[in-house]
Enzyme design. Sequence first.
Site, PDB file in Angstrom:
ATOM      1  N   GLN A 298       0.807  -1.216   0.000  1.00 15.11           N
ATOM      2  CA  GLN A 298       0.000   0.000   0.000  1.00 15.11           C
ATOM      3  C   GLN A 298       0.844   1.273   0.000  1.00 15.11           C
ATOM      4  OE1 GLN A 298      -2.828  -0.423   3.230  1.00 15.11           O
ATOM      5  NE2 GLN A 298      -3.595  -2.366   2.431  1.00 15.11           N
ATOM      6  N   CYS A 457     -29.915 -19.397  18.307  1.00  8.51           N
ATOM      7  CA  CYS A 457     -30.155 -18.056  17.771  1.00  8.51           C
ATOM      8  C   CYS A 457     -31.649 -17.938  17.510  1.00  8.51           C
ATOM      9  CB  CYS A 457     -29.337 -17.785  16.510  1.00  8.51           C
ATOM     10  SG  CYS A 457     -29.815 -18.802  15.096  1.00  8.51           S
TER      11      CYS A 457
END
Length: 484
Positions: A298, A457
């Site tokens: 980068q 869940c």
Amino acid sequence: MKLIVKVFPEITIKSPPVRKKFIRQLGKNIRTVLRELDADIVVGGVWDNLEVETRLTDPKVLQGIRDRLSCMPGIANFLQVAEYPLGDMDDVVAKCKLHYADLLPGTMFSVRCKRAGRHDFSSMDVEKYVGSQLRMQCGAAGIELKKPDLVVRMEIRDQRLFVVHDQHKGMGGYPLGALEQTLVLMSGGFDSTVAAYQIMRRGLMAHFCFFNLGGRAHELGVMEVAHFIWKKYGSSQRVLFVSVPFEEVLGEILQKVDNSHMGVVLKRMMLRAASAVADRLEIDVLVTGEAISQVASQTLPNLSLIDAATDKLVLRPLVATHKQDIVDLATEIGTADFARHMPEYCGVISVNPKTNAKRNRVEYEEQQFDMAILEQALERAKLVSIDRVIDDLSRNIDIEEVSQALAGQVIIDIRHPDAQEDQPLQVPGVEIQTLPFYALNSRFKALDDTRQYLLYCDKGVMSRLHAHHLLSEGHANVRVYRPS
């Protein structure tokens, strides 16, 4: 509950047709997102504000409405108000007392009035009269215009009076659907999730593109965080999640490319693949989470070389952002915990990577690469609507489910911490542990392997997915808990 939505200030300086288009889109988005909470929600529009009204009184629903509006691009802030027909000045004082009389005693306060329409008085006239009367009638300590303890707020529009209860901050930006679409390259880490949020916050639709280097667990983790970002900040629009199998591409790079150039070549291959996906979706812009010199690939020279692999515009919202600021923002928007438990592969494949790679050397290394492998990866890419991504993953999974937990078993509540706090799971006589789904895979190995664990869940979808993954990893002591 009635709310007045104030649009992003940059919308108000647009030409009348553009302004009208943006506000119309924002109204449409509000209806779409709030319809799940109130099918009869009313959204009306004026030139620079929208009015939202619900007849529901459930505190959780009302809080849900406020939470969703605060996470919707296009909104600067919104006011919770009580509406009355406009009377004389004394009537305005009486209406303000209904809401502020208990708060004023002993305080230094001010009055702020915004007014639109034709009246024989000014906003300042209202502020002076109402302020003086409230001071005398409510036992306030005095009036303080610069740093008041309390601000009495109201708006007058034509013959309507709105007394403001509370003001809530919005995201700002433009409404999703009014601007162009983008394709965000997602690894699931801090950078890519925050970059996706920043793009959506500005008002650009974000489709998600994931290059799978790490197998099923990595793919599942990225799907989960992408779904979270979309659901919280962008659910007014339907977008796609694209998963491209990149294991063989990575393998070819490891075999054919010099070690020092692997990172740059991998990123260039990702941009080539993302460009092909974007062409298929008729998208002109790619988004990445790269920041200057955060890693070797980068640096500015390397970013320039990476961008040369595509004709698309590449946006990097975090390009000049410090890492700690990125982590702080990830924590604020709710993606930090996902990122902390997400596998990362791109940064570990190079040893002594080049920070100033040269174009001719990179092109030479890529000549050793068999581009047919990249084409094959694109042919196997999967495109799924983001709202169905979790359901589709679990569709063909066969996992044992139990409706009753036995003494000695452990129920693991894998819901998001917000859901765990709002609606705690209680099963008498059974041990319950809370371990959010995004941390389950990394922490499960530390649990006592002599116990049997039941994953829970709300809908059973996430628990089935994670149970399947744990079973495939060799953990035979996992089931799904679905109470009847």
